[in-house]
Design an enzyme around this catalytic site. Structure first.
Site, short mmCIF file in Angstrom:
data_model
loop_
_atom_site.label_atom_id
_atom_site.label_comp_id
_atom_site.label_asym_id
_atom_site.label_seq_id
_atom_site.Cartn_x
_atom_site.Cartn_y
_atom_site.Cartn_z
N HIS A 70 9.20 1.00 3.35
CA HIS A 70 10.33 1.05 4.29
C HIS A 70 11.18 -0.19 4.07
CE1 HIS A 70 7.96 -1.88 6.50
NE2 HIS A 70 6.96 -1.01 6.64
N GLU A 71 12.18 -0.39 4.94
CA GLU A 71 13.12 -1.49 4.75
C GLU A 71 12.44 -2.86 4.81
OE1 GLU A 71 13.55 1.11 6.64
OE2 GLU A 71 15.60 1.90 6.48
N ILE A 77 11.06 -7.30 9.73
CA ILE A 77 12.23 -6.42 9.79
C ILE A 77 11.98 -5.41 10.90
CG2 ILE A 77 13.69 -4.79 8.55
CD1 ILE A 77 13.82 -7.66 7.50
N HIS A 135 9.46 -3.57 3.46
CA HIS A 135 9.06 -3.80 2.07
C HIS A 135 10.29 -4.07 1.21
CE1 HIS A 135 5.74 -1.07 3.55
NE2 HIS A 135 5.04 -2.07 3.06
N MET A 140 0.84 -1.20 0.00
CA MET A 140 0.00 0.00 0.00
C MET A 140 0.87 1.26 0.00
SD MET A 140 -3.56 -0.67 1.94
CE MET A 140 -2.98 -0.45 3.62
N GLY A 141 2.15 1.08 -0.34
CA GLY A 141 3.02 2.23 -0.47
C GLY A 141 3.60 2.70 0.86
N TYR A 142 4.20 3.88 0.81
CA TYR A 142 4.97 4.45 1.90
C TYR A 142 5.94 3.39 2.42
CZ TYR A 142 6.04 8.33 4.89
OH TYR A 142 6.70 9.39 5.48
N SER A 167 4.50 1.16 8.05
CA SER A 167 4.19 2.45 7.44
C SER A 167 3.48 3.35 8.44
CB SER A 167 3.32 2.26 6.20
OG SER A 167 3.99 1.48 5.24
N GLN A 195 -2.71 -12.28 7.73
CA GLN A 195 -2.86 -12.03 6.30
C GLN A 195 -2.11 -13.08 5.49
OE1 GLN A 195 -2.55 -7.99 4.18
NE2 GLN A 195 -0.49 -8.82 3.89
#
Length: 282
Positions: free
Chosen positions: A34-35, A176, A37, A30-32, A186, A153
């Site tokens: 970070h490490e 992480i 992702h 969903m964006g934003y 996020s 999920q």
């Protein structure tokens, strides 16, 4: 690296890759980014010829009182992270591109979605399963990568893929954490300096539970109370849930005799954070 926003653009690119015999990995986000992702993108890059990262804040997985409008967005920042970790294509559709005006088809998994976040967020996993199914149909990846921080999920997506015979391998990747133990999220951006310090109580409470397990504790209620007592010692923390469940069925356990998942959701101020760990019995 390319950034596209329409389904037809993605399909054209994927079609060419497939003609060349290239394997495709997908990292739904969903964006934003970070490490955390980044670790998913990196894993996909190592095991596939091409990597697609979807950046889409999915409206149908948010409840009416949740933070859809406030959810952080920064495509320029996301693009740099995707490129740095080895991504080849960003798919960033609008809601109208993903959901036609009279959209009325949903994918739902029962049983696994009844507890944990599913119990607290009605309709959430229906939205997740629906958008992930659409992404699988659009991208047709060989493998798809999800973080273990969202343990429920991950379990739900694995079951959906198995039950519906979706031809994609689901790969779970480790949580992480920041150097002080806070799981990367996020939503951490919402935390004030004081709240950021308070949020460490999540990982601290799980560490105490793990220590108790290592010392032979096998009563789930005793462990749950230990975690709740630890969380309650932090004034800014409000417990949403603490659950100890079978790691496969996600059903609550009383006596710990098999591998378990300990999962929690806690509000720090107005920000809802989740964390977990799986404990494997030797």
């Amino acid at each position: 690296m390319k950034v596209v926003s329409t389904i037809n653009q993605v399909r054209d690119i994927i079609s060419q890759w497939k003609k060349e015999g290239l394997s495709v990995g997908l990292v739904p986000t969903m964006g934003y980014l970070h490490e955390g992702h980044g670790s998913l993108i990196e894993a996909a890059h190592k095991n596939n010829d091409k990597v697609v990262v979807s950046v889409f804040v999915n409206p149908i997985q948010f409840g009416p009182t949740e933070d859809l409008d406030k959810y952080p967005r920064d495509l320029e920042r996301d693009s740099k992270i995707v490129e740095d970790f080895g991504g080849d294509l960003i798919f960033t559709p609008t809601p109208s591109e993903m959901y036609v005006e009279d959209f009325a088809s949903f994918v739902e998994v029962s049983s696994l979605t009844e507890g944990l976040c599913g119990a607290k967020r009605p309709g959430h996993f229906r939205g997740v399963c629906t958008v992930v199914t659409k992404l699988f149909n659009i991208v047709t990846p060989d493998k798809a990568y999800f973080g273990e921080k969202d343990a429920q999920q991950l379990a739900v997506i694995k079951k959906m893929v198995r039950d519906l015979n979706v031809p994609v391998e689901i790969v779970g990747c480790p949580i992480i954490r920041e150097s002080d133990g806070l799981a990367k999220s996020s939503r951490n951006v919402y935390l004030s300096t004081e709240e950021r310090a308070s949020a460490l109580i999540l990982s601290k409470s799980l560490a105490k539970a793990k220590e108790a397990l290592n010392n032979g504790e096998r009563s789930s209620e005793s462990l749950r109370q230990l975690i709740i007592d630890t969380l309650s010692s932090e004034p800014l923390a409000k417990v949403d849930y603490v659950e100890i469940v079978d790691s496969l069925s996600l059903k609550p356990v009383i006596n710990i005799e098999k591998d378990i998942l300990i999962a929690l959701a806690v509000y720090i101020g107005k920000t809802r954070l989740i964390d977990n760990f799986t404990y494997k019995l030797c």
